[in-house]
Design an enzyme around this catalytic site. Structure first.
Site, short mmCIF file in Angstrom:
data_model
loop_
_atom_site.label_atom_id
_atom_site.label_comp_id
_atom_site.label_asym_id
_atom_site.label_seq_id
_atom_site.Cartn_x
_atom_site.Cartn_y
_atom_site.Cartn_z
N ASP A 8 -2.13 -24.00 -15.72
CA ASP A 8 -2.98 -25.17 -15.86
C ASP A 8 -3.15 -25.42 -17.37
OD1 ASP A 8 -5.02 -27.13 -15.18
OD2 ASP A 8 -6.48 -25.63 -15.85
N ASP A 10 -5.97 -27.74 -19.14
CA ASP A 10 -7.35 -27.81 -19.62
C ASP A 10 -8.11 -26.54 -19.22
OD1 ASP A 10 -6.82 -30.37 -20.55
OD2 ASP A 10 -7.49 -31.33 -18.70
#
Ligand code: BG6
Ligand code: MG
Length: 223
Positions: A8, A10
């Protein structure tokens, strides 16, 4: 055995949560909607539209207004992103990605953000990825498993060979529903369902993460 790491963006590679918060907060203030940092936690990892739905907390707006508000929030967010450089990489992120590549591990990005390719470019880490999955890649966003499965397909790997790195509850849920091992980044109250929990990419080695899919005794040891 080939291994893939799917990260991922963020909250794992860079911390854009603060920028998202400031952008949503500006919109909320302008529209007279109460919105706190605690409220912002519920937006972690979910799509722009779902973020707006959660921010509204049951208030109803028509589709044209929703589109206009998301556009306004995104304009503010992108203005904040303009300041982003390699210094915004979280501790250990570049070293972790480089070690994984050196170990022959394939690397994919799986971000719910439609701004992900621009963020990756600003951070100067594009060449470290084999596949980039973003907010345009699939229809159903996290917690649906679709984005992780899409990225694994791009890497040419079965889901059982992939380890996901996630900081959001919705992301951990998506990884597990995809049948992938998951390293949860952050407090156990948030990512405790992951196969292994740590503070960040600086706090885990490539070997420890890869062992989640290569260690044949893992399942037995967990029993
Ligand atoms: C995720 C963030 O990565 O991307 C969420 O954790 C955000 O907070 C989502 O809402 C969508 O981002 P964007 O850039 O497409 O508005
Ligand atoms: Mg995240």
């Amino acid at each position: 055995m080939p291994v893939g790491f799917i990260l991922d963006l963020d909250g794992v590679i860079t911390d854009t949560a603060e920028y998202h918060f400031r952008a949503w907060k500006k919109l909320a203030d302008e529209e007279g909607i109460p919105f706190t940092r605690e409220d912002n936690e519920a937006l972690r990892g979910v799509s722009r539209r779902e973020s707006l739905r959660r921010l509204l907390k049951g208030r109803e707006i028509d589709e044209a207004t929703a589109e206009a508000w998301m556009e306004r929030k995104n304009a503010t967010y992108r203005a904040l992103l303009a300041e982003m450089t390699e210094r915004d990489l979280l501790p250990g992120a570049r070293a972790f990605l480089e070690s994984a590549r050196a170990a022959g591990i394939k690397i994919g990005l799986a971000s719910a953000s439609r701004n992900a390719p621009d963020v990756i470019r600003s951070l100067g880490i594009g060449p470290l990825f084999d596949v980039l999955g973003d907010g345009y890649s699939v229809v159903r966003s996290k917690p649906a498993p679709d984005l992780f499965v899409w990225v694994a397909g791009g890497l040419g790997l079965p889901v059982t060979s992939c380890v996901v790195f996630e900081d959001a509850e919705a992301g951990v849920e998506a990884a597990l529903s995809a049948g992938m091992a998951c390293v949860g980044i952050g407090p156990v109250e948030r990512v405790g369902r992951a196969s292994l929990v740590c503070e960040g990419l600086h706090a885990i080695t490539v070997a420890q993460a890869a062992a989640l899919v290569t260690d044949p005794y893992r399942e037995a040891a967990a029993d």
